[in-house]
Structures are given as C-alpha cells and as structure tokens.
Motif scaffolding. Structure first.
Motif, PDB file in Angstrom:
ATOM      1  N   GLU A   1       0.830  -1.207   0.000  1.00 14.74           N
ATOM      2  CA  GLU A   1       0.000   0.000   0.000  1.00 14.74           C
ATOM      3  C   GLU A   1       0.864   1.256   0.000  1.00 14.74           C
ATOM      4  O   GLU A   1       0.563   2.243  -0.691  1.00 14.74           O
ATOM      5  CB  GLU A   1      -0.912  -0.018   1.221  1.00 14.74           C
ATOM      6  CG  GLU A   1      -1.869   1.146   1.320  1.00 14.74           C
ATOM      7  CD  GLU A   1      -2.720   1.076   2.564  1.00 14.74           C
ATOM      8  OE1 GLU A   1      -3.011   2.145   3.167  1.00 14.74           O
ATOM      9  OE2 GLU A   1      -3.097  -0.050   2.962  1.00 14.74           O
ATOM     10  N   ALA A   2       1.949   1.234   0.770  1.00 10.78           N
ATOM     11  CA  ALA A   2       2.837   2.395   0.838  1.00 10.78           C
ATOM     12  C   ALA A   2       3.483   2.671  -0.519  1.00 10.78           C
ATOM     13  O   ALA A   2       3.583   3.824  -0.957  1.00 10.78           O
ATOM     14  CB  ALA A   2       3.906   2.170   1.895  1.00 10.78           C
ATOM     15  N   LEU A   3       3.915   1.612  -1.204  1.00 13.53           N
ATOM     16  CA  LEU A   3       4.534   1.791  -2.516  1.00 13.53           C
ATOM     17  C   LEU A   3       3.523   2.295  -3.537  1.00 13.53           C
ATOM     18  O   LEU A   3       3.833   3.152  -4.373  1.00 13.53           O
ATOM     19  CB  LEU A   3       5.153   0.478  -2.986  1.00 13.53           C
ATOM     20  CG  LEU A   3       6.397   0.016  -2.233  1.00 13.53           C
ATOM     21  CD1 LEU A   3       6.793  -1.395  -2.644  1.00 13.53           C
ATOM     22  CD2 LEU A   3       7.565   0.972  -2.460  1.00 13.53           C
ATOM     23  N   GLU A   4       2.313   1.779  -3.472  1.00 15.52           N
ATOM     24  CA  GLU A   4       1.272   2.228  -4.399  1.00 15.52           C
ATOM     25  C   GLU A   4       0.982   3.713  -4.209  1.00 15.52           C
ATOM     26  O   GLU A   4       0.771   4.449  -5.187  1.00 15.52           O
ATOM     27  CB  GLU A   4       0.002   1.399  -4.183  1.00 15.52           C
ATOM     28  CG  GLU A   4      -1.083   1.646  -5.203  1.00 15.52           C
ATOM     29  CD  GLU A   4      -0.662   1.257  -6.626  1.00 15.52           C
ATOM     30  OE1 GLU A   4      -1.121   1.933  -7.576  1.00 15.52           O
ATOM     31  OE2 GLU A   4       0.111   0.295  -6.773  1.00 15.52           O
ATOM     32  N   ARG A   5       0.999   4.158  -2.972  1.00 15.86           N
ATOM     33  CA  ARG A   5       0.754   5.579  -2.695  1.00 15.86           C
ATOM     34  C   ARG A   5       1.871   6.445  -3.278  1.00 15.86           C
ATOM     35  O   ARG A   5       1.611   7.520  -3.823  1.00 15.86           O
ATOM     36  CB  ARG A   5       0.641   5.802  -1.189  1.00 15.86           C
ATOM     37  CG  ARG A   5       0.241   7.226  -0.810  1.00 15.86           C
ATOM     38  CD  ARG A   5      -0.002   7.373   0.682  1.00 15.86           C
ATOM     39  NE  ARG A   5       1.214   7.162   1.455  1.00 15.86           N
ATOM     40  CZ  ARG A   5       1.400   6.163   2.306  1.00 15.86           C
ATOM     41  NH1 ARG A   5       0.445   5.268   2.493  1.00 15.86           N
ATOM     42  NH2 ARG A   5       2.546   6.051   2.969  1.00 15.86           N
ATOM     43  N   LEU A   6       3.109   5.972  -3.176  1.00 12.29           N
ATOM     44  CA  LEU A   6       4.227   6.738  -3.735  1.00 12.29           C
ATOM     45  C   LEU A   6       4.127   6.845  -5.253  1.00 12.29           C
ATOM     46  O   LEU A   6       4.538   7.851  -5.845  1.00 12.29           O
ATOM     47  CB  LEU A   6       5.553   6.078  -3.367  1.00 12.29           C
ATOM     48  CG  LEU A   6       5.975   6.088  -1.897  1.00 12.29           C
ATOM     49  CD1 LEU A   6       7.315   5.371  -1.733  1.00 12.29           C
ATOM     50  CD2 LEU A   6       6.072   7.503  -1.352  1.00 12.29           C
ATOM     51  N   LEU A   7       3.590   5.817  -5.883  1.00 14.38           N
ATOM     52  CA  LEU A   7       3.494   5.793  -7.337  1.00 14.38           C
ATOM     53  C   LEU A   7       2.348   6.641  -7.873  1.00 14.38           C
ATOM     54  O   LEU A   7       2.279   6.905  -9.076  1.00 14.38           O
ATOM     55  CB  LEU A   7       3.314   4.344  -7.820  1.00 14.38           C
ATOM     56  CG  LEU A   7       4.549   3.447  -7.706  1.00 14.38           C
ATOM     57  CD1 LEU A   7       4.141   1.985  -7.813  1.00 14.38           C
ATOM     58  CD2 LEU A   7       5.557   3.807  -8.783  1.00 14.38           C
ATOM     59  N   THR A   8       1.459   7.074  -7.006  1.00 16.35           N
ATOM     60  CA  THR A   8       0.268   7.809  -7.431  1.00 16.35           C
ATOM     61  C   THR A   8       0.467   9.305  -7.232  1.00 16.35           C
ATOM     62  O   THR A   8       0.656   9.774  -6.108  1.00 16.35           O
ATOM     63  CB  THR A   8      -0.969   7.342  -6.639  1.00 16.35           C
ATOM     64  OG1 THR A   8      -1.118   5.926  -6.784  1.00 16.35           O
ATOM     65  CG2 THR A   8      -2.222   8.048  -7.145  1.00 16.35           C
ATOM     66  N   GLU A   9       0.430  10.049  -8.323  1.00 17.01           N
ATOM     67  CA  GLU A   9       0.541  11.507  -8.250  1.00 17.01           C
ATOM     68  C   GLU A   9      -0.837  12.093  -7.955  1.00 17.01           C
ATOM     69  O   GLU A   9      -1.770  11.964  -8.753  1.00 17.01           O
ATOM     70  CB  GLU A   9       1.047  12.070  -9.579  1.00 17.01           C
ATOM     71  CG  GLU A   9       2.551  12.143  -9.689  1.00 17.01           C
ATOM     72  CD  GLU A   9       3.104  13.402  -9.043  1.00 17.01           C
ATOM     73  OE1 GLU A   9       2.888  14.508  -9.549  1.00 17.01           O
ATOM     74  OE2 GLU A   9       3.746  13.256  -7.992  1.00 17.01           O
ATOM     75  N   PRO A  10      -1.014  12.771  -6.810  1.00 22.15           N
ATOM     76  CA  PRO A  10      -2.329  13.347  -6.512  1.00 22.15           C
ATOM     77  C   PRO A  10      -2.667  14.459  -7.509  1.00 22.15           C
ATOM     78  O   PRO A  10      -1.791  15.259  -7.875  1.00 22.15           O
ATOM     79  CB  PRO A  10      -2.161  13.900  -5.093  1.00 22.15           C
ATOM     80  CG  PRO A  10      -0.687  14.083  -4.925  1.00 22.15           C
ATOM     81  CD  PRO A  10      -0.032  13.024  -5.751  1.00 22.15           C
ATOM     82  N   PRO A  11      -3.922  14.539  -7.955  1.00 24.50           N
ATOM     83  CA  PRO A  11      -4.292  15.567  -8.946  1.00 24.50           C
ATOM     84  C   PRO A  11      -4.236  16.980  -8.389  1.00 24.50           C
ATOM     85  O   PRO A  11      -4.148  17.947  -9.144  1.00 24.50           O
ATOM     86  CB  PRO A  11      -5.719  15.177  -9.332  1.00 24.50           C
ATOM     87  CG  PRO A  11      -6.232  14.390  -8.168  1.00 24.50           C
ATOM     88  CD  PRO A  11      -5.055  13.671  -7.600  1.00 24.50           C
ATOM     89  N   ASP A  12      -4.302  17.097  -7.063  1.00 21.33           N
ATOM     90  CA  ASP A  12      -4.315  18.425  -6.432  1.00 21.33           C
ATOM     91  C   ASP A  12      -3.075  18.602  -5.557  1.00 21.33           C
ATOM     92  O   ASP A  12      -3.156  19.032  -4.411  1.00 21.33           O
ATOM     93  CB  ASP A  12      -5.580  18.612  -5.598  1.00 21.33           C
ATOM     94  CG  ASP A  12      -5.759  17.501  -4.560  1.00 21.33           C
ATOM     95  OD1 ASP A  12      -5.052  16.480  -4.664  1.00 21.33           O
ATOM     96  OD2 ASP A  12      -6.594  17.667  -3.655  1.00 21.33           O
ATOM     97  N   GLY A  13      -1.903  18.257  -6.082  1.00 20.92           N
ATOM     98  CA  GLY A  13      -0.671  18.354  -5.314  1.00 20.92           C
ATOM     99  C   GLY A  13      -0.412  19.765  -4.814  1.00 20.92           C
ATOM    100  O   GLY A  13      -0.705  20.757  -5.498  1.00 20.92           O
ATOM    101  N   THR A  14       0.131  19.854  -3.608  1.00 19.35           N
ATOM    102  CA  THR A  14       0.320  21.173  -2.981  1.00 19.35           C
ATOM    103  C   THR A  14       1.727  21.360  -2.425  1.00 19.35           C
ATOM    104  O   THR A  14       1.955  22.289  -1.659  1.00 19.35           O
ATOM    105  CB  THR A  14      -0.688  21.359  -1.835  1.00 19.35           C
ATOM    106  OG1 THR A  14      -0.494  20.305  -0.874  1.00 19.35           O
ATOM    107  CG2 THR A  14      -2.114  21.345  -2.339  1.00 19.35           C
ATOM    108  N   GLY A  15       2.673  20.510  -2.776  1.00 24.30           N
ATOM    109  CA  GLY A  15       4.009  20.600  -2.205  1.00 24.30           C
ATOM    110  C   GLY A  15       4.830  21.740  -2.779  1.00 24.30           C
ATOM    111  O   GLY A  15       4.376  22.506  -3.647  1.00 24.30           O
TER     112      GLY A  15
END
Length: 347
Positions: free
Chosen positions: A115-129
């Motif tokens: 699950e952690a790796l899958e989250r890293l691979l997913t670019e959020p559409p509303d990124g705020t970094g």
C-alpha cells in the motif's frame, strides 16, 4: 543575475567551508566545543549534554547534524578521532532516541508495504508541495531559498545511502549499487549529481560550497538529512534506509519535472535546470530498479524486512511533510523560510 565564476574561484561540489557554524543552544555548542577540546583524551565536552530540548528544535537538530558530520566531512578544527569517542557517541545516542521516537509516533499507523509503494506511485491531482508552488507561483527568491535548503543533501547526494551497501546482500545489493553508480555520474565526475547541483547553485548566484549555508537552514531542513544519516548508520535500521531511498527515487521524476520547468521560467539556463532534468530521466529508471531490484529481492530474502521498509517510507513522509509545511507556511505568509534572508544578488 551573473552566476559566472570569478578568476581563481573554486566552486566545485564538496569543497567544505572552513568557517564553523554558530551554535543554536547548549547541545550544539557542546559539539562545536570539541574544536577547542583537542583530540579525544586531551579534554572533555566543553558543555554539559543537556538539558535536552524538544527533538524538532533548532538546537537538537543542529547538534545531531554536527555529530553526523563527524562521520562524513568532519567539522572545522575538530579532531577526526572524536568520530567514535564513547562520550560523543553517548551524546549522539541521547539525541537520536527521542528524534526517532517522535518520528515513529507521527508515522503511525504505518501502512503495509504494498500500500505504501502504491501511494508513492500515485501523483495526486491536487498536489500542494513545494514543487507545485514553485511551478505555479514561485518567485526567484523562493527558488534560491529552496536550493539553499536542499544543498545540505544534494551537495553530498547519495553519501548517506552508501552506508546501506555493506548491510544488504545478494541481488538487492547489486541493484542498489547500480542506482548509486548513476548518482555519482556513472564514472564521469562532472556528471555526478552533487556536481550538477553545485553548477545549478552557481547559475542562480549561490555559493555551492559544502555546508556554506548551514547557519541559514532551520530545523525542518536539518531533520531531512538527519533521518538519512540515522537510518544509514544503524544496522538495525538498514531496511528503513531502503524505504527512505525508495521514497526519493519513486517520487523524484514528476517532482523534478516540475522543478526544472519552474527554474526555467525563473531564468535558469542549461546549468540552472540540468540537475532536475537529469533526475526526470534517471529516476524514472531508478524507480523500477528500487522497487523490483532492491525491495522485491530484499523482501524475498528477508520477509520481515517489509515492515521496516514500510516504516522507512512513512518516516520519510513525516520529515518531508514537516519540511514542506515549513516552506509553504513561510512563503504564503510573505516571509523567508531561512533563518535569515538571503542577499538579493550573487553570494
């Protein structure tokens, strides 16, 4: 701005500044006091190792950073023999334990590795970094501050991760070595990532000397580097170090693309954007290597490693999140993210 070198000026990556940093309290003053204490056995720490401040505080993080530097480039005037002196190691351990405890507490609950790796691979559409901010609305001053923060790691890029190599064996070690070989320019010193970062700093009118800006970088930036060193120096945390490295490599390519575009918009020429453009390509390959060549092989050989790799990912997200919150909080409030503002022109 003119980032060209003056005659006789040496701005290669890795050339450490000779000026000692300023202490931020009694803990960092104790480590810096080693310069006057002489070699181990000639004196003692010049200040008592306490009372200990909060692990996220300026004094705590700087003291820990300075302890780690004795394993790396050393400190101005401090005898190299202090690196393994029991008295200093005791102080370092007293700094590490509460820092690691705070990171563990904030990282909970740690997601399963898949699950952690899958989250890293997913670019959020509303990124705020920070990379999103710099691309959408960043100004030149924001970009220069960002490079100053990141210089504490990128001017020695991959050095903290090298501690993993003798502690991981078999196919995972071979894949890790392939990635790290690229980080150092694949046999071409001028292509080493630390050298490319130094050239980028020069292009933006910044001084690329190692630790040159240490006094300006606040605790959230120090904590990012400290976590790498903490994981790298402890065998029991070697799999967490893999998780930390995986987080960098998996998320680097899209973030680097944004940063390259942002720096180009802000006037960065070839030298001012090459570092991040290099990472768009290289880390797209490294992402596959670190997942399949390092993590999958490591977990196949040591199933219990999965939990620690997942913790390394979660812990990295904690310190990176604190760093991002600090930057964006300062920038949106219209104030510097550094401990004091940079001059407007070349430094």
């Amino acid at each position: 701005m003119d980032g060209r070198l003056r005659d006789g000026e040496d701005r290669r990556a890795g050339r450490a500044t000779d000026a000692p940093p300023s202490p931020r309290g009694p803990l960092s003053a104790a480590v810096l006091g080693l310069a006057a204490a002489g070699p181990p056995g000639a004196g003692r720490l010049l200040a008592p190792p306490g009372p200990f401040t909060h692990p996220w505080s300026e004094d705590h993080q700087l003291a820990l950073y300075l302890c780690y530097e004795l394993h790396d480039r050393g400190l101005p005037g401090v005898a190299d023999g202090w690196e393994w002196e029991p008295e200093l190691l005791s102080l370092r351990r007293s700094l590490e334990r509460p820092f690691l405890a705070e990171v563990r507490a904030e990282a909970e609950p740690v997601a399963p590795l898949g699950e952690a790796l899958e989250r890293l691979l997913t670019e959020p559409p509303d990124g705020t970094g920070p990379s999103h901010f710099l691309l959408a609305e960043g100004e030149l001053g924001h970009a220069r501050e960002y490079l100053v923060h990141r210089s504490l790691y990128h001017l020695k890029e991959a050095d903290p991760q090298l501690w993993m190599l003798p502690r991981i064996h078999g196919p995972a070690q071979a894949a890790l070595m392939a990635i790290l070989f690229d980080e150092y320019g694949a046999g071409r010193p001028e292509r080493a990532h630390a050298e490319l970062f130094a050239r980028m700093m020069t292009a933006f009118g910044l001084e690329p000397g190692y630790r040159h800006y240490l006094d300006l970088v606040p605790a959230p930036g120090l904590a990012v580097v400290n976590l790498m060193m903490l994981f790298g120096l402890h065998r029991e945390l070697r799999c967490a170090a893999v998780g930390q490295f995986a987080t960098i490599e998996i998320t680097s390519s899209p973030g680097s693309a944004r940063l390259a575009s942002a720096l180009e918009r802000l006037g960065g020429g070839p030298d001012g954007t090459l570092f991040y453009r290099e990472h768009v390509e290289a880390d797209a390959v490294h992402e596959q290597l670190v997942r399949r060549g390092v993590i999958e092989e490591l977990v196949a050989a040591e199933p219990a490693a999965a939990r620690d790799v997942a913790f390394g990912i979660a812990a990295t997200e904690v310190v990176d999140g604190r760093f991002a919150d600090h930057l964006l909080g300062c920038w949106r409030a219209g104030r510097t993210s550094l401990r004091s503002p940079l001059p407007d022109g070349p430094v």
